[in-house]
Motif scaffolding. Structure first.
Motif, PDB file in Angstrom:
ATOM      1  N   PHE A   1      -1.738  -8.822  -6.087  1.00  0.00           N
ATOM      2  CA  PHE A   1      -2.173  -8.803  -4.691  1.00  0.00           C
ATOM      3  C   PHE A   1      -2.708  -7.432  -4.291  1.00  0.00           C
ATOM      4  CE2 PHE A   1       1.395 -12.083  -3.587  1.00  0.00           C
ATOM      5  CZ  PHE A   1       0.700 -13.051  -4.292  1.00  0.00           C
ATOM      6  N   ARG A   2      -2.300  -6.386  -5.002  1.00  0.00           N
ATOM      7  CA  ARG A   2      -2.622  -5.011  -4.611  1.00  0.00           C
ATOM      8  C   ARG A   2      -4.032  -4.614  -5.033  1.00  0.00           C
ATOM      9  NH1 ARG A   2      -0.077  -0.938  -7.079  1.00  0.00           N
ATOM     10  NH2 ARG A   2      -0.315   0.409  -5.275  1.00  0.00           N
ATOM     11  N   LYS A   3      -4.642  -3.785  -4.210  1.00  0.00           N
ATOM     12  CA  LYS A   3      -5.906  -3.142  -4.552  1.00  0.00           C
ATOM     13  C   LYS A   3      -5.687  -1.637  -4.494  1.00  0.00           C
ATOM     14  CE  LYS A   3      -8.727  -6.849  -2.566  1.00  0.00           C
ATOM     15  NZ  LYS A   3      -9.728  -7.211  -1.525  1.00  0.00           N
ATOM     16  N   VAL A   4      -6.093  -0.954  -5.550  1.00  0.00           N
ATOM     17  CA  VAL A   4      -5.820   0.483  -5.620  1.00  0.00           C
ATOM     18  C   VAL A   4      -7.076   1.310  -5.843  1.00  0.00           C
ATOM     19  CG1 VAL A   4      -3.471   0.175  -6.453  1.00  0.00           C
ATOM     20  CG2 VAL A   4      -5.331   0.302  -8.101  1.00  0.00           C
ATOM     21  N   ASP A   5      -8.229   0.671  -5.977  1.00  0.00           N
ATOM     22  CA  ASP A   5      -9.455   1.402  -6.271  1.00  0.00           C
ATOM     23  C   ASP A   5     -10.125   1.881  -4.989  1.00  0.00           C
ATOM     24  OD1 ASP A   5      -9.113   0.890  -8.947  1.00  0.00           O
ATOM     25  OD2 ASP A   5     -10.256  -0.984  -8.888  1.00  0.00           O
ATOM     26  N   GLY A   6     -10.815   3.010  -5.103  1.00  0.00           N
ATOM     27  CA  GLY A   6     -11.661   3.474  -4.015  1.00  0.00           C
ATOM     28  C   GLY A   6     -10.913   4.189  -2.909  1.00  0.00           C
ATOM     29  N   LEU A   7     -11.702   4.848  -2.041  1.00  0.00           N
ATOM     30  CA  LEU A   7     -11.130   5.582  -0.913  1.00  0.00           C
ATOM     31  C   LEU A   7     -10.634   4.630   0.159  1.00  0.00           C
ATOM     32  CD1 LEU A   7     -10.591   8.242   0.553  1.00  0.00           C
ATOM     33  CD2 LEU A   7     -12.965   8.195   1.359  1.00  0.00           C
TER      34      LEU A   7
ATOM     35  N   SER B   1       0.791  -1.228   0.000  1.00  0.00           N
ATOM     36  CA  SER B   1       0.000   0.000   0.000  1.00  0.00           C
ATOM     37  C   SER B   1       0.822   1.277   0.000  1.00  0.00           C
ATOM     38  CB  SER B   1      -0.933   0.008   1.221  1.00  0.00           C
ATOM     39  OG  SER B   1      -0.194  -0.098   2.425  1.00  0.00           O
ATOM     40  N   SER B   2       2.119   1.186   0.226  1.00  0.00           N
ATOM     41  CA  SER B   2       2.958   2.378   0.312  1.00  0.00           C
ATOM     42  C   SER B   2       4.260   2.145  -0.437  1.00  0.00           C
ATOM     43  CB  SER B   2       3.253   2.707   1.782  1.00  0.00           C
ATOM     44  OG  SER B   2       4.157   3.777   1.901  1.00  0.00           O
ATOM     45  N   ARG B   3       4.784   3.190  -1.080  1.00  0.00           N
ATOM     46  CA  ARG B   3       6.035   3.047  -1.824  1.00  0.00           C
ATOM     47  C   ARG B   3       7.251   3.003  -0.902  1.00  0.00           C
ATOM     48  NH1 ARG B   3       6.005   3.424  -7.433  1.00  0.00           N
ATOM     49  NH2 ARG B   3       7.988   2.389  -7.112  1.00  0.00           N
ATOM     50  N   LEU B   4       7.099   3.386   0.368  1.00  0.00           N
ATOM     51  CA  LEU B   4       8.230   3.347   1.299  1.00  0.00           C
ATOM     52  C   LEU B   4       7.739   2.802   2.637  1.00  0.00           C
ATOM     53  CD1 LEU B   4      11.169   4.030   2.097  1.00  0.00           C
ATOM     54  CD2 LEU B   4      10.375   6.333   2.687  1.00  0.00           C
ATOM     55  N   THR B   5       8.393   1.752   3.114  1.00  0.00           N
ATOM     56  CA  THR B   5       8.082   1.167   4.420  1.00  0.00           C
ATOM     57  C   THR B   5       9.349   1.185   5.261  1.00  0.00           C
ATOM     58  OG1 THR B   5       6.370  -0.284   3.493  1.00  0.00           O
ATOM     59  CG2 THR B   5       7.294  -0.891   5.628  1.00  0.00           C
ATOM     60  N   ILE B   6       9.244   1.776   6.461  1.00  0.00           N
ATOM     61  CA  ILE B   6      10.405   1.930   7.335  1.00  0.00           C
ATOM     62  C   ILE B   6      10.210   1.074   8.579  1.00  0.00           C
ATOM     63  CG2 ILE B   6      11.737   3.564   8.717  1.00  0.00           C
ATOM     64  CD1 ILE B   6      10.870   5.757   6.764  1.00  0.00           C
ATOM     65  N   LEU B   7      11.227   0.283   8.911  1.00  0.00           N
ATOM     66  CA  LEU B   7      11.214  -0.550  10.110  1.00  0.00           C
ATOM     67  C   LEU B   7      12.030   0.139  11.195  1.00  0.00           C
ATOM     68  CD1 LEU B   7      11.793  -4.047   8.452  1.00  0.00           C
ATOM     69  CD2 LEU B   7       9.631  -3.083   9.250  1.00  0.00           C
ATOM     70  N   ALA B   8      11.391   0.370  12.335  1.00  0.00           N
ATOM     71  CA  ALA B   8      12.044   1.086  13.428  1.00  0.00           C
ATOM     72  C   ALA B   8      12.189   0.168  14.631  1.00  0.00           C
ATOM     73  CB  ALA B   8      11.237   2.334  13.800  1.00  0.00           C
TER      74      ALA B   8
END
Length: 695
Positions: free
Chosen positions: A567-573, A371-378
Motif C-alpha cells: 500500500f505504501r509509496k516511497v518514491d519521489g518528493l 507514511s510515518s514510523r510514529l503516529t500519535i493520537l491526541a
C-alpha cells in the motif's frame, strides 16, 4: 567449547540454525568413547562464511563433528593418527558445507555435512560470502526464461529452490545469481541481480512459498552479465554442486556488481540486452486438420480461408443473452483495490464494534501509519484514542499478542525501562516487564507478520528520554536497528541466544502512541514532533450515538506485512511546486516571529510522503491531506506566549482571525480551504487571548 561433546544423539537436545555455512576441516582429531566398547573420533571445522546470530563464539572453537556420522562408523581406526590420515585424505583438501547447531546451549556442532569442490586459491582466500544461485547451466531457472525470473523479482513473487535449509535470514543477501540460456551471446549463461544503490536486499529473504528478494524502500533493481570467461574471478568462487549457493570471497563481490545497470520497467532483459528474438514469446503454429471428404453441410479445411476472409472484411454483431451480458458485466467491472477493501473493512469493524469515529479520522490514521514510523493520537480522555489502535489491529486481523499496549509510567527515565538491561553480576540479560524486547525479537524473526505497538499515555514520562533510541533509529529507512546491549557482551551472557545484542526493526512493526494534554503530563519537544504525525481525533456529537446499530462481530482475515507494505509509496518528493511555496512562506513567517521553531527538510519530506500515500477514491482528497498535514506537522510547533506569537496569530473581538499564518493560508486557498488549520489557529489564538499562552 566443543571438547566435551558426546556423540550419543540422546545425550541432549540439538538446536539447528537455518542455512548453510562454508568451512574447512581443521587437521585435528580427538578420540571419544560414547559408550563402553565403542570408539569414535571428533573432528573440527572452521567456518569461512557468515554465521547466524548466536554462533559468534564458534569462530574461536570451531564446530565439532563425529567421524561415525560422516560415513566411517564406530571402531573404524586404531588410533587418532590413523583417523587423522583418513580425514585428511577425504576432506583435507576441499571445502565443506554444513548446518550449524548448538547442543545443550553450549556446544557448537555441525550437521548435514557436504563435501564440496575446490578452488585454485582456496588456501589463500578468506571471508567468503554466500550468494543464492538459482538453476544451473544444464537446468536454468524457469527453463531459461530470464524475463520470467526478473518478473518474479519485480512483482515480489517467490522464487522456488531456496529454503531455510540453505539460507538464514540473519544474513543479508547482497546479490543473487540466475542461470539462463545464452541468448545470441548477449545474455547468459549467468545473470546477477542486486539493488542498484544499496548494499543488500531486504533482510527478509525466506518467506511463505519460497524466497523473496525485495529492494529496501522500493529502490531500483540492477542486473548484469557474469562474464564466465573471467577465469581469474571464477578461480576464486566456489559454485556448490548440490546446494543453490555460490560462496564468493568478500573482495571479489564488487567484481560481480561491476557492470550493473537498471532493470527496465517492463522487466524485458532480452530486449534491453539487444536480443532480437525471444523464444518464449513464439506462438504455436495453428493446427489445421488434414483434408477430409466433404459431405453436404460440412466445412473442411479448404473452406477456412474464405470464411476467415469474410469475417475480416465485415463487422458481425452477435446478440448476447441476458446471462452472457451479466457475466460480461461482472468480468469487466473493475475490482476494488486491496487497500480499498481494507479501508471498507476498517469502517465496517468500527460500526460493528459500536464505535463512533469520523471517516476522515480513520483515513488520516491509516495514511499516517503508511507514511510515518510514529503516529500519535491526541485529545482529551475518553475520545477513543486507544480504541482506534485496537480497531486498526482488528481490521488487520492481528491476534491480541501482536497488538501490544505499553502503559507508560511516570518513572521511566531511559530505554532500559522499556527494553531491559544487562545484569553484569550474573551475566544475564533481564528484559523489562513491558515485553517490548520479546515482541521486537519475534517481529524480526517473522518479517511477513504485522505487529502494532502502542505507547499508551505516552507523555506521562519524558518520551525524549525513554524513547530516545527509537527517535534516532526509526527515522532511518535503511536497516534500523535497536540495540539491547553492547555486542561485545553477546558471548558472555547465558541468555544471549534468546536476547541478541541488536534487533532489526522492519516495516512490519507499526508504532503508535496516545497522549492526554493536561497538568499531569509533559509536552513533546520538537525532537518528537519532527518525527511523528500528531492527530487530534474529532469528537462526534452525542446525538450521533443514536445512529449506531447493534454490535456485530466482524471476522477480519489476517493481512501479511508484504501486502500492507504494498500500500505504501516511497518514491519521489511528493510535493508540488505550489505546495513547496506554501511551506517556504510558512517557514518565513516562523522565522520573522523570532521563534526557534520552523519547518525542516525532514518535515517537508514526510509531508510529501503523506500526500503521496493518500488512497485513490477513498473520500479523502489531496486538499484535505495538505490541510491535515499543516495541522499535524506545522501547527503542533506553534506554541508559546502571546508576546512571542502575536505576529503569527491573533483573534479580534468578533472572533476574526488575523496574523501572518492565516494570511499565508489565504494566499494559497487554491490548494485547500484549510478548514482544519483555521479551526486549530482559532483555538490557539483564543488560548493566547484568554491565558496569554498556548501549547
Amino acid at each position: 567449547m566443543g571438547n566435551n561433546y558426546s556423540s550419543d544423539s540422546s545425550f541432549s537436545a540439538l538446536r539447528q540454525a537455518d542455512g548453510k555455512v562454508l568451512g574447512r576441516v581443521r587437521l585435528l582429531v580427538k578420540g571419544s568413547t560414547p559408550t563402553a566398547g565403542m570408539k569414535d573420533y571428533r573432528f573440527f571445522v572452521d567456518a569461512l562464511s557468515p554465521l547466524p546470530r548466536g554462533f559468534e563464539d564458534s569462530e574461536k572453537h570451531g564446530f565439532t563433528g563425529f567421524m561415525s556420522r560422516v560415513g566411517f562408523g564406530f571402531n573404524s581406526f586404531a588410533n587418532e593418527e590413523e583417523a587423522l590420515g583418513r580425514l585428511q585424505e577425504r576432506m583435507g583438501n576441499c571445502f565443506v558445507t554444513f548446518t550449524p547447531a548448538i547442543r545443550n546451549n553450549k556446544y557448537f556442532v555441525l550437521d548435514d555435512l557436504q563435501i564440496e569442490g575446490t578452488t585454485p586459491f582456496m588456501d589463500l582466500d578468506t571471508g567468503f560470502y554466500p550468494v543464492p544461485a538459482f538453476g544451473t547451466v544444464d537446468q536454468p531457472a524457469f527453463d531459461g526464461d530470464i524475463n520470467k525470473f526478473c518478473s518474479h523479482l519485480i512483482l515480489g513473487k517467490p522464487l522456488p529452490g531456496l529454503s531455510k535449509k540453505y539460507w538464514n535470514n540473519d544474513v543479508p543477501a547482497k546479490m543473487i545469481i540466475a542461470a539462463t540460456r545464452n541468448f545470441e551471446g548477449r545474455l547468459g549463461p549467468w545473470v546477477v541481480f542486486a539493488p542498484l544503490y544499496d548494499k543488500a536486499f531486504d533482510h527478509a529473504v525466506i518467506g511463505q512459498g519460497g524466497a523473496y528478494f525485495r529492494v529496501r524502500d522500493g529502490g531500483p533493481l540492477g542486473y548484469g552479465i557474469v562474464d564466465e570467461r573471467n577465469s581469474e574471478l571464477f578461480s576464486h568462487i566456489l559454485c556448490c554442486g548440490k546446494l543453490p549457493l555460490w560462496f564468493v570471497p568478500d573482495e571479489f563481490l564488487p567484481d560481480l556488481r561491476m557492470n550493473l545497470k537498471p532493470v527496465p520497467p517492463d522487466g524485458d532483459l532480452l530486449k534491453d540486452s539487444g536480443v532480437e528474438r525471444n523464444p518464449f514469446l513464439e506462438e504455436e503454429p495453428l493446427f489445421i486438420p488434414p483434408a477430409e471428404e466433404k459431405t453436404e453441410g460440412s466445412i473442411t479445411a479448404m473452406d477456412i480461408d474464405p470464411i476467415v476472409e469474410s469475417l475480416a472484411s465485415e463487422e458481425i454483431e452477435m446478440p448476447l443473452s441476458t446471462e452472457e451480458e451479466e457475466i460480461l458485466s461482472q468480468e469487466t467491472e473493475e475490482k476494488p483495490s486491496e487497500e480499498k477493501v481494507f479501508l471498507d473493512r476498517l469502517s465496517e469493524a468500527a460500526a460493528g464494534s459500536g464505535l463512533l469515529y469520523a471517516k476522515e479520522d480513520l483515513l488520516n490514521f491509516h495514511i499516517s501509519l503508511k507514511s510515518s514510523r510514529l503516529t500519535i493520537l491526541a485529545g482529551m480522555s475518553g475520545t477513543g484514542k486507544s480504541g482506534l489502535v485496537r480497531l486498526y489491529g482488528k481490521a488487520l486481523g492481528l491476534p491480541e499478542e501482536r497488538v501490544r499496549f505499553l502503559a507508560v509510567r511516570p518513572s521511566w527515565m531511559d530505554d532500559g525501562d522499556i527494553l531491559g538491561y544487562v545484569d553484569t553480576k550474573n551475566n544475564i540479560y533481564r528484559s523489562a516487564d513491558t515485553g517490548l524486547s520479546e515482541t521486537l525479537i519475534d517481529a524480526a524473526a517473522h518479517p511477513d507478520r504485522l505487529y502494532l505497538i502502542c505507547f499508551d499515555e505516552m507523555n506521562l514520562a519524558r518520551a525524549e528520554h525513554y524513547f530516545a533510541q527509537f527517535i534516532s533509529v526509526l527515522e532511518k529507512e535503511e536497516n534500523p536497528v535497536i540495540r539491547l546491549y553492547n555486542p561485545a557482551l553477546s558471548g558472555k551472557l547465558y541468555n544471549g541466544d534468546k536476547y541478541p545484542a541488536e534487533i532489526r526493526v522492519g516495516r512490519n512493526v507499526l508504532f503508535t502512541g496516545t497522549v492526554n494534554v493536561d497538568e499531569s503530563t509533559y509536552h513533546f519537544s520538537d525532537k518528537i514532533l519532527d518525527r511523528a504525525n500528531v492527530i487530534t481525533l474529532h469528537q462526534g456529537r452525542f446525538h450521533d450515538l443514536l445512529a449506531l446499530g447493534p454490535k456485530e462481530e466482524i471476522n477480519c482475515p489476517e493481512m501479511s506485512a508484504s501486502l500492507w507494505e504494498s500500500f505504501r509509496k516511497v518514491d519521489g518528493l511528493g510535493l508540488s511546486e505550489t505546495e513547496l511555496d506554501l511551506l517556504d512562506e510558512l517557514n518565513d513567517a516562523f522565522k520573522k516571529s523570532g521563534g526557534a521553531s520552523g519547518i525542516g527538510f525532514r518535515i517537508a519530506a514526510q509531508m510529501g510522503r503523506y500526500l503521496e500515500n493518500i488512497p485513490e477514491d477513498a473520500g479523502f482528497d489531496r486538499a484535505q491531506g495538505i490541510d491535515a498535514q499543516i495541522v499535524q506537522r506545522v501547527l503542533t510547533k506553534l506554541r508559546g506566549s502571546s508576546q512571542q506569537l502575536e505576529g503569527l496569530i491573533s483573534i479580534g473581538e468578533k472572533g476574526s482571525l488575523s496574523g501572518a499564518i492565516p494570511e499565508v493560508l489565504d494566499r494559497f486557498s487554491a490548494l485547500s480551504d484549510f478548514h482544519e488549520s483555521r479551526e486549530t489557529l482559532a483555538k490557539k489564538a483564543g488560548e493566547l487571548k484568554l491565558y496569554d499562552y498556548t501549547i
